[in-house]
Design an enzyme around this catalytic site. Structure first.
Site, short mmCIF file in Angstrom:
data_model
loop_
_atom_site.label_atom_id
_atom_site.label_comp_id
_atom_site.label_asym_id
_atom_site.label_seq_id
_atom_site.Cartn_x
_atom_site.Cartn_y
_atom_site.Cartn_z
N CYS A 78 -1.53 -3.77 3.40
CA CYS A 78 -2.33 -2.58 3.75
C CYS A 78 -2.35 -2.34 5.26
CB CYS A 78 -3.72 -2.69 3.13
SG CYS A 78 -4.48 -1.09 2.90
N HIS A 175 -3.48 -4.84 -2.15
CA HIS A 175 -4.12 -6.10 -1.75
C HIS A 175 -3.98 -7.21 -2.79
CE1 HIS A 175 -6.48 -4.60 1.74
NE2 HIS A 175 -6.40 -3.45 1.10
N GLU A 177 -4.33 -10.23 -2.38
CA GLU A 177 -5.31 -11.29 -2.10
C GLU A 177 -6.65 -11.02 -2.78
OE1 GLU A 177 -4.49 -8.89 -0.16
OE2 GLU A 177 -6.12 -8.30 1.19
N1 GLN Z 1 -7.22 2.55 6.05
C1 GLN Z 1 -6.88 1.37 6.80
C2 GLN Z 1 -5.98 1.73 7.99
O1 GLN Z 1 -5.53 2.83 8.06
C3 GLN Z 1 -6.17 0.36 5.92
C4 GLN Z 1 -7.07 -0.04 4.77
C5 GLN Z 1 -6.88 -1.43 4.28
O2 GLN Z 1 -6.26 -2.28 4.92
N2 GLN Z 1 -7.45 -1.70 3.14
O3 GLN Z 1 -5.75 0.93 8.82
#
Ligand code: GLN
Length: 193
Positions: A78, A175, A177
């Protein structure tokens, strides 16, 4: 024994460490440049990519992370995937290690967070279990394009890219994890070698 570091500046680093320990891997938090010297691979967790990037600069980690990724395995989940990308269409520190571009918070407000079963054929390399992966997306980025040496590992049914790999570098928009499924972690260990 393989030792994996998890960048512990901000975000879901504890969850990654828990799952790594569960599969019998030595896992340590990375906060300082010298911590990178003792690890074989690094996970950059989810969180807020602008914050992670700025803290990496402040802690003197930014160039070290870039050098680490040229030689050793890094997996970004992410926000971590955003940080690995070469372009996020915003002004923020990016490692630019992977030939992917991303669009932050691409899924809009209504479904900013959602869960979906995703086919990840590459996981067959580490597990006989070929069930789809239950992927959790939290204000996730879209991997908008993949070029150069990067390849697509998984897409949503509508074709949107949610995981990519470039040699020893891995990016997932979701994710792993936050689930009990350790297959992507074990896949990453394979890239660590
Ligand atoms: N929205 C976050 C970003 O743009 C990422 C979200 C996340 O890691 N769950 O950095």
């Amino acid at each position: 024994m393989t030792k994996i570091g998890v960048l512990a500046l901000q975000g879901s680093f504890r969850e990654h460490i828990t799952i790594l320990k569960k599969i019998g891997v030595e896992a340590v938090e990375v906060r300082l440049p010298e911590h990178l010297e003792e690890i074989d691979g690094l996970i950059i967790p989810g969180g807020e990519s602008t914050t992670i990037g700025k803290l990496a600069v402040d802690f003197g980690l930014f160039e070290k992370l870039r050098a680490f990724g040229r030689e050793k395995a890094i997996w970004g989940t992410c926000a971590g995937a955003i940080f690995l990308s070469k372009d996020a269409h915003r002004q923020q520190p990016l490692l630019e290690l992977m030939d992917i571009t991303v669009e932050r918070n691409a899924y809009g407000r209504q479904i900013a967070s959602f869960e979906m079963d995703v086919e990840i054929p590459a996981l067959k390399k580490v597990s006989p279990n070929d069930a789809p992966f239950h992927a959790i997306f939290i204000r996730a980025p879209l991997i908008a394009s993949v070029s150069g040496g990067a390849e697509i590992l998984a897409t949503l049914p509508d074709g949107r890219i949610v995981a990519a790999q470039q040699g020893h570098l891995l990016a997932t928009a979701f994710h792993p994890e936050l689930t009990n499924d350790d297959r992507v972690h074990r896949y990453f260990l394979k890239l660590v070698g």
